[in-house]
Design a protein around this motif. Structure first.
Motif, PDB file in Angstrom:
ATOM      1  N   ASN A   1       0.896  -1.240  -0.040  1.00  0.00           N
ATOM      2  CA  ASN A   1      -0.032  -0.109  -0.140  1.00  0.00           C
ATOM      3  C   ASN A   1       0.740   1.310   0.140  1.00  0.00           C
ATOM      4  OD1 ASN A   1      -2.479   1.108  -0.326  1.00  0.00           O
ATOM      5  ND2 ASN A   1      -3.106   1.199   1.988  1.00  0.00           N
ATOM      6  N   ALA A   2       1.946   1.281  -0.490  1.00  0.00           N
ATOM      7  CA  ALA A   2       2.769   2.340  -0.713  1.00  0.00           C
ATOM      8  C   ALA A   2       2.462   3.311  -1.762  1.00  0.00           C
ATOM      9  CB  ALA A   2       4.466   2.024  -0.795  1.00  0.00           C
ATOM     10  N   TRP A   3       2.691   4.653  -1.715  1.00  0.00           N
ATOM     11  CA  TRP A   3       2.254   5.634  -2.648  1.00  0.00           C
ATOM     12  C   TRP A   3       3.491   5.808  -3.443  1.00  0.00           C
ATOM     13  CZ3 TRP A   3       0.817  11.244  -1.875  1.00  0.00           C
ATOM     14  CH2 TRP A   3       0.424  11.991  -3.033  1.00  0.00           C
ATOM     15  N   ARG A   4       3.891   5.109  -4.758  1.00  0.00           N
ATOM     16  CA  ARG A   4       4.934   5.256  -5.527  1.00  0.00           C
ATOM     17  C   ARG A   4       4.862   6.761  -6.378  1.00  0.00           C
ATOM     18  NH1 ARG A   4       8.324   1.192  -8.107  1.00  0.00           N
ATOM     19  NH2 ARG A   4       6.686  -0.260  -7.208  1.00  0.00           N
TER      20      ARG A   4
ATOM     21  N   VAL B   1      10.984   6.329  -5.431  1.00  0.00           N
ATOM     22  CA  VAL B   1      10.597   7.294  -4.385  1.00  0.00           C
ATOM     23  C   VAL B   1       9.144   7.118  -3.898  1.00  0.00           C
ATOM     24  CG1 VAL B   1      10.577   9.810  -4.093  1.00  0.00           C
ATOM     25  CG2 VAL B   1      12.177   8.881  -5.608  1.00  0.00           C
ATOM     26  N   TYR B   2       9.037   7.177  -2.772  1.00  0.00           N
ATOM     27  CA  TYR B   2       7.305   6.666  -2.338  1.00  0.00           C
ATOM     28  C   TYR B   2       7.188   7.179  -0.864  1.00  0.00           C
ATOM     29  CZ  TYR B   2       9.690   3.096   0.811  1.00  0.00           C
ATOM     30  OH  TYR B   2      10.391   2.398   1.764  1.00  0.00           O
ATOM     31  N   HIS B   3       5.765   7.112  -0.675  1.00  0.00           N
ATOM     32  CA  HIS B   3       5.506   7.257   0.687  1.00  0.00           C
ATOM     33  C   HIS B   3       4.667   6.521   1.200  1.00  0.00           C
ATOM     34  CE1 HIS B   3       5.692  11.779   0.750  1.00  0.00           C
ATOM     35  NE2 HIS B   3       5.284  11.960  -0.441  1.00  0.00           N
ATOM     36  N   PRO B   4       5.185   5.731   2.373  1.00  0.00           N
ATOM     37  CA  PRO B   4       4.529   4.370   2.838  1.00  0.00           C
ATOM     38  C   PRO B   4       3.026   4.862   3.446  1.00  0.00           C
ATOM     39  CG  PRO B   4       6.237   5.339   4.338  1.00  0.00           C
ATOM     40  CD  PRO B   4       6.479   6.254   3.133  1.00  0.00           C
TER      41      PRO B   4
ATOM     42  N   TRP C   1      -0.755  10.563   7.776  1.00  0.00           N
ATOM     43  CA  TRP C   1      -1.237  11.944   8.801  1.00  0.00           C
ATOM     44  C   TRP C   1      -0.217  13.288   8.489  1.00  0.00           C
ATOM     45  CZ3 TRP C   1      -5.597  12.626  10.721  1.00  0.00           C
ATOM     46  CH2 TRP C   1      -6.407  11.645  10.928  1.00  0.00           C
ATOM     47  N   PRO C   2       1.274  12.810   8.386  1.00  0.00           N
ATOM     48  CA  PRO C   2       1.946  14.141   8.123  1.00  0.00           C
ATOM     49  C   PRO C   2       1.623  14.808   6.900  1.00  0.00           C
ATOM     50  CG  PRO C   2       3.413  12.262   8.492  1.00  0.00           C
ATOM     51  CD  PRO C   2       1.967  11.602   8.573  1.00  0.00           C
ATOM     52  N   LEU C   3       1.046  14.045   5.750  1.00  0.00           N
ATOM     53  CA  LEU C   3       0.530  14.891   4.704  1.00  0.00           C
ATOM     54  C   LEU C   3      -0.686  15.311   4.901  1.00  0.00           C
ATOM     55  CD1 LEU C   3       1.477  11.825   2.151  1.00  0.00           C
ATOM     56  CD2 LEU C   3       2.441  14.139   1.956  1.00  0.00           C
ATOM     57  N   GLN C   4      -1.369  14.804   5.474  1.00  0.00           N
ATOM     58  CA  GLN C   4      -2.821  15.456   6.005  1.00  0.00           C
ATOM     59  C   GLN C   4      -2.712  16.664   6.718  1.00  0.00           C
ATOM     60  OE1 GLN C   4      -7.019  15.319   6.207  1.00  0.00           O
ATOM     61  NE2 GLN C   4      -6.007  13.623   5.246  1.00  0.00           N
TER      62      GLN C   4
END
Length: 285
Positions: A231-234, A247-250, A255-258
């Protein structure tokens, strides 16, 4: 405090009670839909999956697809409620009274322009915040209860990331302020409605486009193909002179992005509100 000022909140409520009832119906309807989806539809889908274990012919994937699609649609509706708020604020809430002249009439009845605008925005702000919070809590409950049945919807999808957090409330409050400012600048109902709608759409479009940059992403390199966490955001991937990179967001970056985006939207709401009062003082002078 004058009688006119004391009666102003009641007047605002009476003038816009239909909009308030529609908003309450939307919140109740979407919440009820989520309850039905998780208490009835999810149970039926899980029964179908259990039955599939005992037969060679199984169509439970279609049940999963329908369930995931419905959750996605609810998330989309929750996410974009701010567009309706912007249109209402620019049109019926503020623009119509400025265009018809009833605002200036109120200013001659012992109510200052600043207090008039405060009364116009306070009740809708409470309604938007309370309704938005209810929708977020309902959607988060629904998402958690049926996450195992959502094969095609991910946490980083634009609509979902808004619907699952305080961004829903932040966008709603910002839309209210943008609508008021558009009405004060244009003083025409339809023009203000359209301008507020377009401005909020543009703000959301830009933040959605650059959302991945709001928090530092993780970069991995390897001499062979890189397997990302579930479920990582590539964000980016490929091959260079050093081998493969990704490069990805786990999922833990939700919450940090939110919170970063929520802060940006609330800052925009505060600046827009201040601008609305500045324009009002100049117009009323």
């Amino acid at each position: 405090m004058s009688a006119a000022l004391q009666g102003l909140p009641r007047t605002v409520l009476r003038l816009h009670r239909t909009a308030l009832l529609v908003w309450a119906a939307v919140v109740a309807g979407l919440t009820g839909w989520l309850v039905y989806l998780n208490e009835v539809t999810a149970a039926a889908t899980r029964r179908a999956e259990r039955a599939c274990a005992h037969t060679d012919v199984c169509i439970d994937s279609f049940d999963r697809f329908d369930y995931g699609t419905t959750v996605g649609w609810i998330g989309t509706l929750i996410c974009y409620t701010f567009l309706a708020v912007a249109a209402f604020a620019g049109g019926a809430l503020v623009g119509r009274e400025l265009e018809s002249g009833t605002a200036r009439l109120a200013w001659t009845q012992g109510v200052t322009p600043v207090r008039w605008l405060t009364a116009k925005l306070a009740l809708p702000a409470v309604a938007v915040a309370a309704g938005g919070l209810t929708l977020v809590l309902a959607f988060r409950w629904g998402w958690s209860a049926g996450e195992d049945l959502i094969p095609v919807t991910h946490w980083y999808q634009s609509d979902i990331i808004v619907a699952r957090g305080p961004l829903t409330v932040a966008y709603g409050l910002c839309a209210l302020a943008v609508g008021a400012l558009a009405a004060l600048l244009l003083r025409r109902t339809l023009a203000a409605l359209g301008a507020a709608f377009a401005a909020m759409w543009l703000l959301n479009f830009l933040l959605t486009r650059y959302r991945a940059d709001l928090w530092p992403a993780i970069t991995r390199t390897s001499g062979r193909s890189i397997e990302l966490p579930d479920n990582a955001w590539r964000v980016n991937s490929g091959r260079n002179a050093d081998g493969y990179f990704a490069v990805y967001h786990p999922a833990s970056h939700f919450w940090p992005l939110q919170w970063v985006e929520t802060g940006i939207v609330l800052a925009a709401a505060a600046l827009t509100t201040a601008a609305a009062y500045a324009v009002l003082r100049r117009r009323a002078a």
